[in-house]
Each structure stands twice: as structure tokens, then as C-alpha cells.
Design an enzyme around this catalytic site. Structure first.
Site, short mmCIF file in Angstrom:
data_model
loop_
_atom_site.label_atom_id
_atom_site.label_comp_id
_atom_site.label_asym_id
_atom_site.label_seq_id
_atom_site.Cartn_x
_atom_site.Cartn_y
_atom_site.Cartn_z
N LYS A 82 -0.94 4.76 4.79
CA LYS A 82 -1.60 3.89 5.50
C LYS A 82 -1.33 3.60 6.61
O LYS A 82 -0.03 3.38 6.89
CB LYS A 82 -1.76 3.02 4.58
N HIS A 139 0.96 -0.92 0.30
CA HIS A 139 0.62 -0.04 0.23
C HIS A 139 1.05 1.52 -0.27
O HIS A 139 2.25 1.20 0.12
CB HIS A 139 -0.92 0.30 1.05
#
Length: 233
Positions: free
Chosen positions: A135, A131
Site C-alpha cells: 500500500k 495494511h
């Protein structure tokens, strides 16, 4: 529908655009805590905020008898309490670790493959998720859902952990890299070959569209739901 957006970051802005295109009215765009006044009599709340505030955000909305679609991950130890609050207030709550249609099909494929592979212990299983660097939680909620799908179908495992797979713990590698929207892989490796299933998101638009579709679906319903109910029921 009148939709309140609780958490107006990148996802909130994309949801705003897609919901408006689908002829819904955005009646609140909140980065502050929701309350009975600033929710502006919304028909439904779509909540994409932060793990630290998600529980209180959802609780407030449910206590105001407004259905909530939640895509915030990293707070799920409190989810049973939220489901109880939804039931007590005769409203509805839907949590999704990922609202993408493709990912929810991937979840179903993952469970099917786990069921097929449970009798082949020569294959070691490992999960990996990638990600963007912003995040805040690791592993991702999607990776946890994938791990839980495997654990449900393969009694070799009792839980998951952030690391390599060892003994009865299924391993997840969480990688943070540039602006990657989300890539999830499940590997089955033996000494002679490897099976991999993988989902790659190209943008956040698929997540946002799924959240709006869930909001449309939940209108008029009471109870606690998931994207499996939206897509497969």
C-alpha cells in the site's frame, strides 16, 4: 452494464470476476491512461489505480461523460476539482475510501460512538490501521474517514496526524505488515479501562463487491456521491 476497469491490479482482477458473475460486460481493462477510444463506450468506469495518476484518469473519464466509481486513495486534495468537472459534464462521480458494506457500517458506528464519548474527556482517542506492505499511501483513506467522523462529532479535535494523539490533533498509527487486506481500530483509553471498536477485512472481495454495487447504483444518476448514498439513502 458495460464496465471499464481503469487500474488492473489485484483489485481490478477481483472486480472483473465479481462483475462478470453479476452478468456485466468488462469492455476495457486498462493499466495505461484512459482515452475516448480505449474506454470502448463503457456505461461506467471503476477506477482503482495509483494516487499519482488517479486525478487525470478520473478527469478524462468524466470529460467523456462516463460516470466514475473511484476507490483510489491518496489524492483527495484534488477531489473538489473532480466534483466540479463531474457537474460541468452532467455526469456522476462516486468516491469511496472503502467500498466494503462492513466498513461503511463501521463508519456509522464510529460516528455514533464519537458523539457518545465527546463529553468524557478522560478517554484519550487513538486510531490504528494495518495494511499490506504494497500500500502506497499512509494513513489509509479508511483511517482518514474514521478520523474525520470523530472530528465532526468531537470539538476537542481540529485535525489528524500520523502519530500519537496530542492536544487538538487526533493520532493515527499506520502499520504495514505482510499481506494484510486491512484492519482498522479506534481506541478510547482512560486510566481505568479501554473501549475498542475494530473492523478486520479477511480478503479484498468485500471491497470489490461494494464497488460493483456502487456502479450498478449510479447508472442514470448525475451528481457527486459516496457509499453512504448507496447504502443508506
Amino acid at each position: 452494464m458495460k464496465i471499464a476497469l481503469v487500474g488492473y491490479g489485484k483489485m481490478g482482477k477481483i472486480i472483473d470476476e465479481i462483475a462478470t458473475q453479476r452478468n456485466h460486460e468488462i469492455v476495457a481493462r486498462l493499466n495505461e491512461s484512459p482515452n475516448s477510444e480505449n474506454l470502448n463506450n463503457a456505461d461506467v468506469v471503476i477506477e482503482f489505480s495509483n494516487p499519482e495518476v488517479a486525478f487525470n484518469n478520473i478527469k478524462t473519464c468524466l470529460e467523456n461523460k462516463i460516470p466514475v466509481i473511484c476507490g483510489t486513495t491518496g489524492w483527495l486534495d484534488q477531489k473538489p476539482e473532480i466534483e466540479k468537472i463531474a457537474a460541468e459534464n452532467n455526469t456522476s462521480f462516486l468516491y469511496g475510501s472503502n467500498f466494503s458494506l462492513g466498513v461503511n457500517l463501521f463508519f456509522a458506528l464510529n460516528e455514533k460512538l464519537a458523539d457518545l464519548m465527546k463529553n468524557f474527556p478522560d478517554y484519550n482517542i487513538q486510531l490504528e490501521e494495518i495494511h499490506h506492505i504494497h500500500k502506497k499511501d499512509a494513513p489509509s483513506g479508511t483511517a482518514i474517514s474514521l478520523a474525520e467522523g470523530i472530528i465532526k462529532n468531537d470539538n476537542r479535535f481540529e485535525g489528524w496526524k500520523l502519530d500519537e494523539t496530542r492536544d487538538k490533533e487526533l493520532g493515527i498509527f499506520a502499520i504495514r505488515e505482510d499481506e494484510v487486506p486491512g484492519t482498522h481500530s479506534v481506541f478510547y483509553r482512560s486510566e481505568v479501562d479501554e473501549i475498542e471498536i475494530k473492523h478486520t477485512a479477511y480478503s479484498r472481495n468485500g471491497f470489490a463487491l461494494g464497488a460493483v454495487i456502487a456502479a450498478e447504483w449510479i447508472k442514470g444518476k448525475t451528481g457527486n456521491f459516496s457509499m453512504k448514498d448507496v447504502l443508506f439513502s
